[in-house]
Structure formats: structure tokens, C-alpha cells
Motif scaffolding. Structure first.
Motif, PDB file in Angstrom:
ATOM      1  N   LEU A 157       0.784  -1.208   0.255  1.00 28.76           N
ATOM      2  CA  LEU A 157      -0.388  -0.009  -0.041  1.00 28.76           C
ATOM      3  C   LEU A 157       0.737   0.990  -0.175  1.00 28.76           C
ATOM      4  CD1 LEU A 157      -2.856   1.234   0.267  1.00 28.76           C
ATOM      5  CD2 LEU A 157      -2.512   1.159   3.013  1.00 28.76           C
ATOM      6  N   TRP A 158       2.248   1.507   0.442  1.00 32.08           N
ATOM      7  CA  TRP A 158       2.708   1.969   0.929  1.00 32.08           C
ATOM      8  C   TRP A 158       2.996   2.925  -0.984  1.00 32.08           C
ATOM      9  CZ3 TRP A 158       3.455   6.364   3.583  1.00 32.08           C
ATOM     10  CH2 TRP A 158       4.033   7.854   3.423  1.00 32.08           C
ATOM     11  N   THR A 159       3.603   1.754  -0.756  1.00 33.59           N
ATOM     12  CA  THR A 159       4.498   1.778  -2.113  1.00 33.59           C
ATOM     13  C   THR A 159       4.044   2.517  -3.876  1.00 33.59           C
ATOM     14  OG1 THR A 159       6.040   0.049  -2.101  1.00 33.59           O
ATOM     15  CG2 THR A 159       5.669   0.057  -4.269  1.00 33.59           C
ATOM     16  N   LYS A 160       2.223   1.805  -3.481  1.00 33.65           N
ATOM     17  CA  LYS A 160       1.143   2.415  -4.682  1.00 33.65           C
ATOM     18  C   LYS A 160       1.102   3.745  -4.368  1.00 33.65           C
ATOM     19  CE  LYS A 160      -1.668  -1.505  -5.477  1.00 33.65           C
ATOM     20  NZ  LYS A 160      -2.224  -2.238  -5.573  1.00 33.65           N
ATOM     21  N   LEU A 161       0.735   3.761  -2.520  1.00 34.53           N
ATOM     22  CA  LEU A 161       0.666   5.803  -2.358  1.00 34.53           C
ATOM     23  C   LEU A 161       1.810   6.262  -2.468  1.00 34.53           C
ATOM     24  CD1 LEU A 161      -1.398   7.357  -0.704  1.00 34.53           C
ATOM     25  CD2 LEU A 161       0.078   6.861   1.034  1.00 34.53           C
ATOM     26  N   SER A 162       3.465   6.407  -2.304  1.00 35.62           N
ATOM     27  CA  SER A 162       4.025   7.100  -2.714  1.00 35.62           C
ATOM     28  C   SER A 162       4.396   7.246  -4.140  1.00 35.62           C
ATOM     29  CB  SER A 162       5.439   6.134  -2.451  1.00 35.62           C
ATOM     30  OG  SER A 162       5.839   5.446  -2.737  1.00 35.62           O
ATOM     31  N   HIS A 163       4.112   6.009  -5.240  1.00 35.20           N
ATOM     32  CA  HIS A 163       4.393   6.405  -6.380  1.00 35.20           C
ATOM     33  C   HIS A 163       3.451   6.934  -7.152  1.00 35.20           C
ATOM     34  CE1 HIS A 163       5.178   5.215 -10.675  1.00 35.20           C
ATOM     35  NE2 HIS A 163       3.311   4.677 -10.608  1.00 35.20           N
ATOM     36  N   THR A 164       1.751   6.873  -6.268  1.00 38.02           N
ATOM     37  CA  THR A 164       0.546   7.755  -7.209  1.00 38.02           C
ATOM     38  C   THR A 164       0.827   9.424  -6.545  1.00 38.02           C
ATOM     39  OG1 THR A 164      -0.762   5.813  -6.920  1.00 38.02           O
ATOM     40  CG2 THR A 164      -1.561   7.922  -7.123  1.00 38.02           C
ATOM     41  N   ALA A 165       1.249   9.693  -5.684  1.00 39.14           N
ATOM     42  CA  ALA A 165       1.981  10.889  -4.903  1.00 39.14           C
ATOM     43  C   ALA A 165       2.792  11.768  -6.014  1.00 39.14           C
ATOM     44  CB  ALA A 165       2.046  10.731  -4.009  1.00 39.14           C
ATOM     45  N   LYS A 166       3.733  10.747  -6.302  1.00 43.16           N
ATOM     46  CA  LYS A 166       5.110  11.044  -6.958  1.00 43.16           C
ATOM     47  C   LYS A 166       4.317  11.446  -8.602  1.00 43.16           C
ATOM     48  CE  LYS A 166       8.785   8.636  -5.188  1.00 43.16           C
ATOM     49  NZ  LYS A 166      10.254   7.913  -4.966  1.00 43.16           N
ATOM     50  N   MET A 167       3.138  11.135  -8.847  1.00 46.40           N
ATOM     51  CA  MET A 167       2.759  10.641 -10.329  1.00 46.40           C
ATOM     52  C   MET A 167       2.275  11.780 -10.491  1.00 46.40           C
ATOM     53  SD  MET A 167       4.322   8.813 -12.348  1.00 46.40           S
ATOM     54  CE  MET A 167       3.126   9.075 -13.845  1.00 46.40           C
ATOM     55  N   THR A 168       1.020  12.290  -9.126  1.00 47.67           N
ATOM     56  CA  THR A 168       0.422  13.651  -9.252  1.00 47.67           C
ATOM     57  C   THR A 168       0.885  14.715  -8.731  1.00 47.67           C
ATOM     58  OG1 THR A 168      -1.648  11.851  -7.777  1.00 47.67           O
ATOM     59  CG2 THR A 168      -1.554  14.541  -7.440  1.00 47.67           C
ATOM     60  N   PHE A 169       1.963  14.896  -8.489  1.00 47.92           N
ATOM     61  CA  PHE A 169       2.379  16.456  -8.255  1.00 47.92           C
ATOM     62  C   PHE A 169       3.670  16.447  -8.555  1.00 47.92           C
ATOM     63  CE2 PHE A 169       1.781  15.200  -3.562  1.00 47.92           C
ATOM     64  CZ  PHE A 169       0.627  16.267  -3.587  1.00 47.92           C
ATOM     65  N   SER A 170       4.262  15.150  -9.980  1.00 41.74           N
ATOM     66  CA  SER A 170       5.262  15.613 -11.238  1.00 41.74           C
ATOM     67  C   SER A 170       4.365  16.174 -11.739  1.00 41.74           C
ATOM     68  CB  SER A 170       5.487  14.852 -11.743  1.00 41.74           C
ATOM     69  OG  SER A 170       4.980  13.453 -12.191  1.00 41.74           O
ATOM     70  N   ASP A 171       3.335  15.967 -12.138  1.00 41.21           N
ATOM     71  CA  ASP A 171       1.817  16.326 -13.285  1.00 41.21           C
ATOM     72  C   ASP A 171       0.982  17.585 -13.330  1.00 41.21           C
ATOM     73  OD1 ASP A 171       3.050  14.481 -14.734  1.00 41.21           O
ATOM     74  OD2 ASP A 171       1.650  12.723 -14.304  1.00 41.21           O
ATOM     75  N   SER A 172       1.174  18.056 -11.264  1.00 41.75           N
ATOM     76  CA  SER A 172       0.252  19.171 -11.979  1.00 41.75           C
ATOM     77  C   SER A 172       1.047  20.097 -11.682  1.00 41.75           C
ATOM     78  CB  SER A 172       0.361  19.466  -9.724  1.00 41.75           C
ATOM     79  OG  SER A 172       1.967  19.387  -9.533  1.00 41.75           O
TER      80      SER A 172
END
Length: 78
Positions: free
Chosen positions: A55-70
Motif C-alpha cells: 500500500l505504501w509503495t502504491k501511495l508513494s508512486h501515486t503521489a509522485k505521479m500526481t505532483f510531478s504532473d501538477s
């Protein structure tokens, strides 16, 4: 203030008591070792640990993708 000092003293006394209790030897091993085997080193805890790691891996990956595309493309070029 007096109640706070009593509370701290009570907590410290409990900690010292548990150190002595868990240090008692049984079958050549301390009670802490036996409690660790029963309470921590079991399938339920290992499964929960693996799921939380996934879950932590998925969450951190999603956060990185979200903030890099924002950042809008117009601001990236500046």
C-alpha cells in the motif's frame, strides 16, 4: 505539578517492572523471546506488514505521479 510527577513516577515504575518480568528465563530463553515469537513473528503480522508495504509503495508512486504532473506546461517552460 504534583500529579504530573506522580504520573511520571508511576509510568517509570511500570516500565522497570516489565523489564524484570520479561527478563525472567523460561526453558533457557527470556519471556520476551517467547512473547516475541507468539505476538510478533506470526503469519497475521507478516501478512499485514506485506500489505502495508504494498500500500505504501502504491501511495508513494501515486503521489509522485500526481505532483510531478501538477505543474502546468506554461510554468514548466519558464
Amino acid at each position: 505539578m504534583n500529579d504530573f510527577v506522580k504520573w511520571i513516577g508511576k509510568i517509570l515504575l511500570h516500565c522497570v517492572m516489565w523489564v524484570f518480568v520479561l527478563s525472567v528465563q523460561w526453558d533457557g530463553k527470556s519471556l520476551f523471546y517467547h512473547a516475541n515469537d507468539v505476538l510478533v513473528q506470526n503469519q497475521l503480522v507478516q501478512t499485514a506488514d506485506e500489505e502495508f508495504a504494498r500500500l505504501w509503495t502504491k501511495l508513494s508512486h501515486t503521489a509522485k505521479m500526481t505532483f510531478s504532473d501538477s505543474i502546468p506546461e506554461e510554468q514548466k517552460s519558464m
